[in-house]
Design an enzyme around this catalytic site. Structure first.
Site, PDB file in Angstrom:
ATOM      1  N   LYS A   1       0.844  -1.208   0.000  1.00 40.93           N
ATOM      2  CA  LYS A   1       0.000   0.000   0.000  1.00 40.93           C
ATOM      3  C   LYS A   1       0.876   1.255   0.000  1.00 40.93           C
ATOM      4  O   LYS A   1       0.576   2.229  -0.682  1.00 40.93           O
ATOM      5  CB  LYS A   1      -0.961  -0.034   1.204  1.00 40.93           C
ATOM      6  CG  LYS A   1      -2.058  -1.092   1.025  1.00 40.93           C
ATOM      7  CD  LYS A   1      -2.789  -1.462   2.299  1.00 40.93           C
ATOM      8  CE  LYS A   1      -3.692  -2.672   2.042  1.00 40.93           C
ATOM      9  NZ  LYS A   1      -4.351  -3.190   3.244  1.00 40.93           N
TER      10      LYS A   1
ATOM     11  N   GLN B   1      -4.668  -1.952   9.492  1.00 43.94           N
ATOM     12  CA  GLN B   1      -4.477  -3.259   8.849  1.00 43.94           C
ATOM     13  C   GLN B   1      -5.046  -4.377   9.730  1.00 43.94           C
ATOM     14  O   GLN B   1      -4.732  -4.467  10.910  1.00 43.94           O
ATOM     15  CB  GLN B   1      -2.970  -3.482   8.594  1.00 43.94           C
ATOM     16  CG  GLN B   1      -2.651  -4.743   7.821  1.00 43.94           C
ATOM     17  CD  GLN B   1      -3.205  -4.744   6.404  1.00 43.94           C
ATOM     18  OE1 GLN B   1      -3.124  -3.758   5.678  1.00 43.94           O
ATOM     19  NE2 GLN B   1      -3.795  -5.864   5.997  1.00 43.94           N
TER      20      GLN B   1
ATOM     21  N   ASP C   1     -10.975   2.408   4.133  1.00 42.51           N
ATOM     22  CA  ASP C   1     -11.378   1.032   3.845  1.00 42.51           C
ATOM     23  C   ASP C   1     -12.899   0.852   3.817  1.00 42.51           C
ATOM     24  O   ASP C   1     -13.385  -0.226   3.460  1.00 42.51           O
ATOM     25  CB  ASP C   1     -10.795   0.103   4.929  1.00 42.51           C
ATOM     26  CG  ASP C   1      -9.585  -0.662   4.423  1.00 42.51           C
ATOM     27  OD1 ASP C   1      -9.462  -0.828   3.200  1.00 42.51           O
ATOM     28  OD2 ASP C   1      -8.786  -1.107   5.266  1.00 42.51           O
TER      29      ASP C   1
END
Ligand code: NAD
Length: 285
Positions: free
Chosen positions: A59, A103, A126
Site C-alpha cells: 500500500k 491493517q 477502507d
C-alpha cells in the site's frame, strides 16, 4: 482452446490497477495545484504478522507511485486497545492525515469493530466504519470496502451489465461478502450469498452469471460447478511454499468462463488501486 481465446478471458488486474492509479495520480496533482493539498494516508499495523507487513508495504509503494503521502505507525502486538485508540484519536485530529487504514487482523484482545468505529468516518479509507457500511446498505455508496468496489469497477470496465443477473457470492465476511452483496443489490442483481454452512454449494454456483469467490479455500470452485459464460472474480488467497493460489481451479474453469480473474494479478492489485482512489476521495476529490 486457442491461445487468443484463453488470454481474452483473463481479467488483467495489474493493467486495470495501473489505469486506476493513473486517474488517482492526475487527481492528486489537480488537488495540489488547486488547493495546495497533498493527500495523506496513515497506516496502522498492530503486531508484526509477516503477511500484514507485506500488505502495508504494498500500500505504501502504491502511495509513492500516485503521489500520496504515507505515514506508517507500528504498534507492538501487546499494545492495549487504549494505546490503539489514542493513536487513532491523534490521527483523527491531524489535518494532514486525510485517510486512516488499520491493517487487519488485529490481536485477539482488540475488538476490530470498536477500532473501526474509532476512526472518523470521513477518514475511513477502507469503508469499514458502521456509518459508511450503513450508507452502503441504503444505496448511498460513499466510502465502501475496496475489494467489492474493485469488482464493480472491473464489471464497468468490461461492460458487463449487472441488472437482473444471478450473482452468487461465496463468503459472508464484513470485508468482502456482505458489502459485495449490498453493492450488487444496489445495482438490481439477484444475489445469493453462500458460506461455509451452505448446503450443496454447487446448486448455487451452477446458476451464477457472475460469481465472486472469497472463501480462502484453494480450488474450491471446479469446472463442473459453473455454467458456460460465467464471469468469475477469484478473491481468495492461499499461500503455500511453492506459490499463491486462488479459490478457483483456474486452468480448468477458464475453459467455461467468459471472464476470470487470476491469482495472483487479479483482484489484489485492483483492491490496492481502489484504496488509493478512496484516499483521494477522503482528501476531498
Ligand atoms: P473470511 O476469511 O473472514 O471468511 C471466509 C468466508 O468464506 C466465510 O464467510 C466462510 O463461511 C466462507 N467459507 C469458508 N470455507 C468455505 C467453504 N468450504 N465453502 C463455502 N464457504 C466457505 O473472509 P475474507 O476476509 O473475506 O477473506 C476471504 C479470502 O479472500 C481470504 O483468502 C483472503 O485472504 C482473501 N482476500 C483477498 C483480498 C484481495 O485483495 N485479493 C481482499 C480481502 C480478502
Amino acid at each position: 482452446m486457442s491461445a487468443e481465446s484463453y488470454y481474452s478471458r483473463i481479467i488483467d488486474g495489474k493493467f486495470l490497477a495501473q489505469q486506476i492509479e493513473d486517474e488517482v495520480r492526475s487527481g492528486v496533482k489537480e488537488l495540489k495545484n488547486s488547493h495546495g493539498v497533498i493527500p495523506g494516508l496513515a497506516t496502522i499495523l498492530v503486531g508484526g504478522d509477516p503477511a500484514s507487513k507485506m500488505y502495508v508495504h504494498l500500500k505504501h509503494k502504491a502511495c509513492e507511485r500516485v503521489g500520496i503521502r504515507a505515514e506508517d505507525y507500528l504498534l507492538p502486538a501487546e499494545a492495549s486497545q487504549e494505546d490503539l485508540f489514542s493513536l487513532i484519536d491523534s490521527l483523527n485530529r491531524d489535518i494532514n492525515v486525510h485517510a486512516i487504514l488499520l491493517q487487519l487482523p488485529l490481536p485477539k484482545h482488540i475488538s476490530p469493530q470498536a477500532a473501526m468505529e474509532a476512526i472518523t468516518s470521513t477518514k475511513d479509507a477502507d469503508g469499514f466504519h458502521p456509518y459508511n457500511m450503513g450508507k452502503l446498505m441504503i444505496g448511498n455508496e460513499g466510502l465502501v470496502p475496496c475489494t467489492p468496489h474493485g469488482v464493480i469497477r472491473v464489471l464497468e470496465e468490461y461492460n458487463v451489465s449487472v441488472k437482473g443477473k444471478n450473482v452468487v457470492i461465496i463468503g459472508h465476511s464484513n470485508v468482502v461478502g456482505k458489502p459485495m452483496a449490498a453493492m450488487f443489490l444496489n445495482r438490481n442483481a439477484t444475489v445469493s450469498v453462500c458460506h461455509v454452512f451452505t448446503d450443496n454449494l454447487k446448486k448455487y454456483t451452477l446458476g451464477a452469471d457472475i460469481l465472486v469467490v472469497a472463501a480462502g479455500v484453494k480450488y474450491l470452485i471446479k469446472a463442473d460447478m459453473v455454467k458456460e459464460g460465467v464471469v468469475i472474480f477469484d478473491v481468495g488467497i492461499t499461500k503455500e511454499e511453492n506459490g499463491v493460489y486462488g479459490d478457483v481451479d483456474f486452468e480448468n474453469v477458464i475453459k467455461k468462463a467468459s471472464l476470470l480473474t487470476p491469482v495472483p494479478g487479479g483482484v489484489g492489485p485492483i483492491t490496492i488501486a481502489m484504496l488509493m482512489k478512496h484516499v483521494l476521495m477522503c482528501a476531498g476529490k
